[in-house]
Write an enzyme that holds these catalytic residues in place. Structure first.
Site, mmCIF file in Angstrom:
data_model
loop_
_atom_site.group_PDB
_atom_site.id
_atom_site.type_symbol
_atom_site.label_atom_id
_atom_site.label_comp_id
_atom_site.label_asym_id
_atom_site.label_seq_id
_atom_site.Cartn_x
_atom_site.Cartn_y
_atom_site.Cartn_z
ATOM 1 N N MET A 286 -93.530 71.140 -34.301
ATOM 2 C CA MET A 286 -93.448 72.601 -34.240
ATOM 3 C C MET A 286 -92.001 73.050 -34.471
ATOM 4 O O MET A 286 -91.627 74.181 -34.146
ATOM 5 C CB MET A 286 -93.957 73.102 -32.894
ATOM 6 C CG MET A 286 -95.440 72.779 -32.683
ATOM 7 S SD MET A 286 -96.252 73.837 -31.498
ATOM 8 C CE MET A 286 -95.358 73.453 -30.012
ATOM 9 N N HIS B 163 -85.238 68.025 -32.247
ATOM 10 C CA HIS B 163 -84.263 67.398 -31.355
ATOM 11 C C HIS B 163 -84.282 65.885 -31.600
ATOM 12 O O HIS B 163 -85.019 65.399 -32.478
ATOM 13 C CB HIS B 163 -84.545 67.744 -29.885
ATOM 14 C CG HIS B 163 -85.966 67.485 -29.458
ATOM 15 N ND1 HIS B 163 -86.524 66.241 -29.450
ATOM 16 C CD2 HIS B 163 -86.936 68.334 -29.020
ATOM 17 C CE1 HIS B 163 -87.769 66.314 -29.014
ATOM 18 N NE2 HIS B 163 -88.053 67.571 -28.759
ATOM 19 N N THR B 164 -83.488 65.175 -30.808
ATOM 20 C CA THR B 164 -83.348 63.728 -31.040
ATOM 21 C C THR B 164 -84.698 63.008 -30.938
ATOM 22 O O THR B 164 -84.909 61.988 -31.590
ATOM 23 C CB THR B 164 -82.352 63.145 -30.025
ATOM 24 O OG1 THR B 164 -81.168 63.929 -30.093
ATOM 25 C CG2 THR B 164 -81.992 61.712 -30.336
ATOM 26 N N GLY B 165 -85.606 63.528 -30.098
ATOM 27 C CA GLY B 165 -86.946 62.922 -29.998
ATOM 28 C C GLY B 165 -87.642 62.960 -31.346
ATOM 29 O O GLY B 165 -88.109 61.923 -31.859
ATOM 30 N N HIS B 166 -87.686 64.151 -31.954
ATOM 31 C CA HIS B 166 -88.311 64.265 -33.277
ATOM 32 C C HIS B 166 -87.598 63.355 -34.292
ATOM 33 O O HIS B 166 -88.247 62.687 -35.105
ATOM 34 C CB HIS B 166 -88.194 65.698 -33.799
ATOM 35 C CG HIS B 166 -88.891 66.739 -32.981
ATOM 36 N ND1 HIS B 166 -88.224 67.747 -32.342
ATOM 37 C CD2 HIS B 166 -90.210 66.936 -32.715
ATOM 38 C CE1 HIS B 166 -89.091 68.535 -31.724
ATOM 39 N NE2 HIS B 166 -90.302 68.066 -31.914
ATOM 40 N N LYS C 179 -95.340 61.038 -25.531
ATOM 41 C CA LYS C 179 -95.087 62.050 -24.503
ATOM 42 C C LYS C 179 -96.289 62.976 -24.333
ATOM 43 O O LYS C 179 -96.630 63.359 -23.234
ATOM 44 C CB LYS C 179 -93.854 62.875 -24.882
ATOM 45 C CG LYS C 179 -93.515 63.930 -23.871
ATOM 46 C CD LYS C 179 -92.176 64.536 -24.181
ATOM 47 C CE LYS C 179 -92.285 65.968 -24.622
ATOM 48 N NZ LYS C 179 -92.960 66.840 -23.666
ATOM 49 N N ASP C 180 -96.911 63.328 -25.474
ATOM 50 C CA ASP C 180 -98.091 64.190 -25.429
ATOM 51 C C ASP C 180 -99.321 63.283 -25.445
ATOM 52 O O ASP C 180 -100.046 63.193 -26.441
ATOM 53 C CB ASP C 180 -98.061 65.156 -26.615
ATOM 54 C CG ASP C 180 -96.836 66.060 -26.553
ATOM 55 O OD1 ASP C 180 -96.851 67.023 -25.785
ATOM 56 O OD2 ASP C 180 -95.839 65.772 -27.260
ATOM 57 N N SER D 20 -88.518 70.584 -26.720
ATOM 58 C CA SER D 20 -87.974 71.882 -27.149
ATOM 59 C C SER D 20 -87.984 72.863 -25.982
ATOM 60 O O SER D 20 -87.200 73.805 -25.958
ATOM 61 C CB SER D 20 -88.812 72.452 -28.295
ATOM 62 O OG SER D 20 -88.817 71.544 -29.367
HETATM 63 P P1 AMP Z 1 -93.572 69.168 -30.903
HETATM 64 O O1 AMP Z 1 -92.651 69.713 -31.932
HETATM 65 O O2 AMP Z 1 -93.100 69.353 -29.508
HETATM 66 O O3 AMP Z 1 -95.003 69.587 -31.130
HETATM 67 O O4 AMP Z 1 -93.570 67.598 -31.113
HETATM 68 C C1 AMP Z 1 -93.852 67.019 -32.360
HETATM 69 C C2 AMP Z 1 -94.100 65.545 -32.188
HETATM 70 O O5 AMP Z 1 -92.941 64.953 -31.595
HETATM 71 C C3 AMP Z 1 -95.278 65.242 -31.240
HETATM 72 O O6 AMP Z 1 -95.979 64.107 -31.736
HETATM 73 C C4 AMP Z 1 -94.599 64.953 -29.940
HETATM 74 O O7 AMP Z 1 -95.349 64.084 -29.108
HETATM 75 C C5 AMP Z 1 -93.326 64.265 -30.431
HETATM 76 N N1 AMP Z 1 -92.261 64.372 -29.429
HETATM 77 C C6 AMP Z 1 -91.783 65.500 -28.839
HETATM 78 N N2 AMP Z 1 -90.842 65.182 -27.930
HETATM 79 C C7 AMP Z 1 -90.738 63.840 -27.927
HETATM 80 C C8 AMP Z 1 -89.944 62.903 -27.198
HETATM 81 N N3 AMP Z 1 -89.082 63.276 -26.270
HETATM 82 N N4 AMP Z 1 -90.113 61.591 -27.464
HETATM 83 C C9 AMP Z 1 -91.010 61.186 -28.413
HETATM 84 N N5 AMP Z 1 -91.774 62.008 -29.122
HETATM 85 C C10 AMP Z 1 -91.647 63.317 -28.893
#
Ligand code: AMP
Length: 301
Positions: free
Chosen positions: A31, A35-38, A155-156, A192
């Site tokens: 979305m 961040h570093t996770g993405h 995480k999700d 985020s």
């Molecule tokens: P989001 O933008 O929050 O919908 O996340 C996009 C993808 O990144 C999803 O598959 C999340 O599970 C993954 N994601 C978000 N935060 C993290 C994190 N801290 N560590 C690993 N994957 C993450």
């Protein structure tokens, strides 16, 4: 880097993919507000195939009427810079109109109805309609982008279980790769939504999520040694963990738990007793932010 943000750009993308037979396309759906996770997911994606597509879409149909759709951080230019730096090949940046040409009224849409058994509990119980929105948008992204592999964060965890089922039940020829959660040095899972934690006390209180789970992990490990074979009730383990942890949490900031519990890591069924295959799940509201986190009971870290 190709940016697809208009229905007219799609034929160019498909032309490029068709011109490169044998190319393994890896999709990382996000979305945005990267961040570093993405970015860790994206780096991992590069090792899984030849062409990395990052989608950035804040999907309105997965947000409830009282949720944070309007204020969800949208940082298009910064995201594009990060994607360029990460050597992403394609950024899929659709508008709402590109994703929902008939508009957002439910009576104008085909629906993806997720299995109740997978969505009646946990985040599904607290966010009615959320996983129907996730299922719909991920199915649409899969159809539009036609990846061979798609990477999702652990995480999700409930979302990941749902996507695995979506792929199986709708026969998408796509391999789903789970990526471990990326954390700050003190254990807070990157998200985020962490930027909604407005004070040092809220930031400190947010550590409750990871701390309570690492304490359950430790407790279980100790009991496995001292009382091998003894059943450990999930509720009891969390109560013990809460009693040990909560004195260190800032009392000026209330932590409102949505849930604490465990599922079988493979079936995602709720567990009453911990087992080596358990996955711990927690969600809590701190200030104006709702955070979720998860850990395998037996940490592979
Ligand atoms: P989001 O933008 O929050 O919908 O996340 C996009 C993808 O990144 C999803 O598959 C999340 O599970 C993954 N994601 C978000 N935060 C993290 C994190 N801290 N560590 C690993 N994957 C993450």
């Amino acid at each position: 880097m190709l940016i697809v943000e208009h229905p007219g750009h799609r034929p160019l993308y498909h032309h490029i993919v068709d011109e490169l037979p044998g190319t393994r396309v890896v999709l990382v759906p996000t979305m945005g507000n990267l961040h570093t996770g993405h970015l860790t997911l994206i780096r991992n994606a590069k090792a899984l195939g030849d062409m990395v597509v990052v989608s950035i879409f804040v999907n309105p149909t997965q947000f409830g009427p009282t949720e944070d759709f309007d204020r969800y951080p949208r940082t298009r230019e910064a995201d594009l810079v990060l994607c360029r730096e990460a050597d992403v090949d394609v950024v899929w940046l659709p508008s709402v109109a590109m994703m929902y040409p008939e508009g957002l009224e439910p009576d104008q849409q085909f629906a993806v109805i997720p299995p109740r058994a997978l969505t009646q509990d946990w985040c599904g119980a607290h966010r009615p309609g959320h996983f129907a929105g996730v299922g719909l948008i991920v199915a649409k992204l899969f159809q539009q982008i036609r990846p061979h592999v798609a990477v999702f964060g652990e995480k999700d965890a409930q979302q990941l279980a749902l996507i695995r089922r979506l792929v199986r039940d709708f026969d998408f020829p796509i391999e789903i790769v789970a990526h471990p959660t990326v954390r700050e040095a003190d254990g807070l899972a990157l998200s985020s939504r962490n930027q909604y934690l407005v004070s040092a006390e809220e930031r400190q209180a947010a550590l409750a999520l990871s701390q309570v789970m690492t304490t359950v992990q430790r407790l279980y490990a100790i009991l496995q040694t001292t009382r091998p074979g003894q059943a450990v009730a999930v509720e009891w383990a969390f109560e013990q963990a809460m009693a040990r942890c909560s004195p260190s949490w800032p009392c000026t900031v209330p932590i409102a738990w949505d849930y604490q519990g465990a599922v079988d890591n493979t079936s995602f069924e709720r567990q009453t007793y911990l087992s080596p295959g358990s996955r711990l799940l927690v969600a809590a509201r701190i200030g104006s932010v709702r955070l979720i986190d998860t850990m395998a009971l037996i940490s592979d870290a």
